[in-house]
Design an enzyme around this catalytic site. Structure first.
Site, short mmCIF file in Angstrom:
data_model
loop_
_atom_site.label_atom_id
_atom_site.label_comp_id
_atom_site.label_asym_id
_atom_site.label_seq_id
_atom_site.Cartn_x
_atom_site.Cartn_y
_atom_site.Cartn_z
N HIS A 136 39.66 43.88 31.84
CA HIS A 136 39.75 42.49 32.28
C HIS A 136 38.55 41.70 31.75
CE1 HIS A 136 42.69 44.08 35.18
NE2 HIS A 136 43.14 42.84 35.25
N LYS A 140 35.61 39.03 36.14
CA LYS A 140 36.33 39.66 37.26
C LYS A 140 35.38 40.51 38.08
CE LYS A 140 40.47 42.40 38.38
NZ LYS A 140 40.95 41.40 39.36
#
Length: 230
Positions: A136, A140
């Protein structure tokens, strides 16, 4: 206000997902976001006039969301991840009285990945070792991702084991989300991969879940229930 549209309270409207949901809803005649809440805003004053609340905020806000939802009897769509066991129990308790969709990922493709992972694990058996790699964007906060944790639970259930499935989490660049389940067996290897190119896939799924949940009895549902993937 859109006539006869589903009235939605969006919690976490200023976040990445919240902004994407707002943009999609503008072009959906069946959705009307009548209120937006973020950190410090009163949910109590906004939730009483909505048909359903969508949460993409922060795990620590779940108590402030569940209490007014229970008081006013409003269904919930929860897309926030990173909840503690105590916070998950709070959601489960609320689902005794409310219809709640609680999903780590609202993408149709990812939920098909959950289904394929279960089937692959059942067919391949214990001769194949499973592991998960997820990537990600660097902003995040939770790792592993909620989707990776769900994949791990799917594998544990399919294999009927208690041991945790190895998960490698990578945080780099602006990657929206990539998840790969790897099955390694004697002389061969199988990989199932989903790559998200846009947050719209999650936002579209959340809005679909909001339309679906208002017609359901109290209970805790996942996105596979919404999509009929059983």
């Amino acid at each position: 206000m859109k006539s006869s549209a589903l009235r939605v309270l969006l919690v976490g409207a200023a976040g990445r997902m919240g902004k994407t949901i707002v943009d999609l809803a503008k072009n959906d005649p069946k959705i009307d976001i009548i209120a937006r809440c973020d950190l410090g805003d009163s949910i109590e004053s906004s939730i009483k006039n909505c048909d359903v609340a969508i949460d993409f905020s922060h795990a620590d806000a779940i108590g402030e969301i569940c209490r007014p939802a229970l008081h006013h009897g409003k269904p919930l769509v929860i897309g926030t991840t990173g909840h503690s066991q105590q916070q998950r129990r709070m959601i489960e308790e609320a689902a005794r009285s409310l219809a709640i969709v609680f999903a780590s990922n609202f993408s149709v493709g990812v939920n098909v990945l959950f289904w394929l992972t279960r089937k692959a694990s059942e067919l391949l058996g214990r001769d194949f070792n499973a592991e998960i790699v997820e990537t990600h964007h660097k902003m995040k906060k939770d790792a592993p991702s909620g989707t990776a944790k769900t994949l791990g639970e799917v594998l544990k259930e399919a294999q009927k084991i208690e041991n945790e499935i190895p998960i490698q989490s990578i945080r780099e660049g602006d990657v929206v989300g990539e998840h790969t389940v790897i099955f390694s067996g004697p002389g061969e290897r199988l990989e199932l991969t989903h790559r998200a190119a846009s947050r719209e896939i999650f936002a579209r799924g959340a809005l679909h879940a909001a339309k679906w949940i208002i017609n359901q009895p109290p209970g805790l549902y996942i996105m596979q229930d919404v999509l009929g993937l059983w």
